[in-house]
Write an enzyme that holds these catalytic residues in place. Structure first.
Site, short mmCIF file in Angstrom:
data_model
loop_
_atom_site.label_atom_id
_atom_site.label_comp_id
_atom_site.label_asym_id
_atom_site.label_seq_id
_atom_site.Cartn_x
_atom_site.Cartn_y
_atom_site.Cartn_z
N SER A 92 0.79 -1.24 0.00
CA SER A 92 0.00 0.00 0.00
C SER A 92 0.82 1.28 0.00
O SER A 92 0.25 2.37 -0.08
CB SER A 92 -0.95 0.02 1.20
N LYS A 95 0.07 3.63 -2.76
CA LYS A 95 -1.01 4.62 -2.67
C LYS A 95 -0.46 6.06 -2.64
O LYS A 95 -1.20 7.00 -2.94
CB LYS A 95 -1.87 4.36 -1.44
N SER A 150 -5.92 2.91 4.77
CA SER A 150 -5.41 2.23 3.58
C SER A 150 -6.55 1.55 2.82
O SER A 150 -6.40 0.45 2.30
CB SER A 150 -4.34 1.21 3.96
#
Length: 407
Positions: A92, A95, A150
């Site tokens: 993640s 991101k 997340s």
């Protein structure tokens, strides 16, 4: 007027009696200070740990992470790194690139009611913030769901607002290239494990540094707690970056500015973290620690931050997070410029050392020539040379006339 100038110059050149007092030496023009030759960017492509510190400064900590990097966020100078360009799954932390690519085009106060089809395709086991269909959200709410929880569901909705999943992938890839992050290949914008999806400690640090320069990104990344809408009510969410919140027994890091953590089965634990101490801000990236359990990524990032703040005043950069076009060395024939402070945001990024320069594991210093490129090539010296020659001729003529008059 020109003739008078010639005569005056000629009279000055005529033999004369010794002066009653000697004139002092001409002042020496200041010589530009030496310009440091920055690290060869190829240094970061070498295997193992790269750092350049004097013997009086501790070496970087030994970590279990497969790859890591610590850099000065203001200048982009890389202080130390291990396998910086090793391509690994980012989880993640990807991101951050998603935010860099899509944040500018989505106004924070824009409202959107989520439909059922927008939540399709979310991978099994994904982290979710709890986005619900038929509920209206502000874009800012969805971004808090991305940064704090997340939430892959929030990523899906924002990607839809950005033009769709495929368009977002293309935009993320283009953003990475524009930042000089060439190790990253985007397959799933939320960081979910996907064949061929990779990044590197170098690229993640680039994304973290770029994010800190975006006020919205920086604000979301540093938010420890928030309320998330659920229709007529809301519920609390907490940032999963333990260095920011001090949760789960992980001590909060003083001055932490947040950024983003991640985890997948394939990637292991990953983290981009930034912290400020005094006037210095550091950014670190850590990928896949192999020892110490689920929270080792935070402790290894802590070690890098501690080392970085202690070593930064003495370390010489081993690379730069600046984009390649900004990292091009100045033309060798360019006129010398005053050296910039090593901490100046406009400091020259690394370039390849000149032939004959010391090895890259030493601090290289080059002194630029004080005479520019050896000549202007535009005839600017021709006119002064003509004046001087004419003055000599005039002086000779006057000396001959005086000699004849004496006879």
């Amino acid at each position: 007027m020109i003739v008078s100038s010639f005569v005056a110059a000629a009279l000055l050149l005529l033999p004369s009696a010794p002066a009653s007092s000697a004139t002092g030496p001409r002042p020496v023009e200041p010589v530009p200070p030496p310009v440091a030759v920055r690290a060869d960017p190829a240094l970061l492509h070498r295997a193992g740990t790269q750092a350049r510190v004097p013997r009086t400064v501790a070496a970087p900590p030994r970590l279990s992470a497969r790859s890591w990097l610590v850099a000065d966020a203001a200048t982009g100078d890389v202080l130390a790194a291990r396998d910086a360009h090793r391509r690994l799954p980012p989880a993640s932390t990807l991101k951050t690139l998603f935010a860099l690519a899509t944040l500018p085009g989505l106004p924070a106060e824009r409202q959107h009611t989520v439909s059922e089809h927008e939540l399709r395709g979310i991978g099994d086991g994904s982290s979710l913030v709890g986005v619900r269909e038929e509920v209206t959200y502000r874009v800012a709410d969805l971004w808090r769901g991305v940064f704090l929880s997340s939430g892959n569901d929030a990523v899906r909705v924002l990607a839809g607002l950005n033009g769709g999943w495929d368009a977002t992938i293309r935009k993320m890839q283009a953003t990475a290239r524009s930042l000089g992050a060439h190790d990253t290949r985007v397959v799933s914008p939320d960081g979910y494990d996907a064949p061929g999806q990779v990044s590197s400690a170098y690229d993640l640090a680039v994304f973290g540094r770029a994010g800190l320069r975006n006020p919205d990104f920086a604000r979301y990344a540093a938010t420890p707690y928030a309320q998330f809408p659920a229709g007529r009510w809301s519920f609390g969410i907490r940032n999963t970056n333990r260095l920011l919140t001090g949760a789960d027994g992980v001590r909060r890091y003083p001055g932490l500015l947040g950024v983003k953590n991640g985890y997948t089965t394939h990637a292991g634990h990953t983290l981009i973290a930034a912290a400020r101490k005094g006037s210095r801000t550091l950014v670190v990236s850590v990928m896949n620690p192999r020892q110490g359990g689920a929270y080792a990524v935070y402790e290894e990032a802590r070690s890098l931050l501690d080392w970085g703040f202690a070593a930064a005043p003495h370390a010489r950069p081993v690379g730069s997070l600046l984009p390649p076009r900004a990292a091009l060395p100045a033309r060798a024939a360019a006129a010398p410029q005053p050296a910039r402070s090593p901490r100046s945001p406009a400091a020259a990024p690394p370039g390849r050392p000149a032939p004959g320069a010391p090895p890259t594991d030493a601090v290289s210093v080059a002194t630029l020539p004080t005479g520019g490129d050896g000549g202007s090539g535009d005839g600017s010296l021709l006119l002064p040379a003509t004046f001087v020659g004419s003055a000599f001729l005039a002086a000779g003529a006057l000396w001959w006339v005086r000699r004849r008059s004496t006879r």
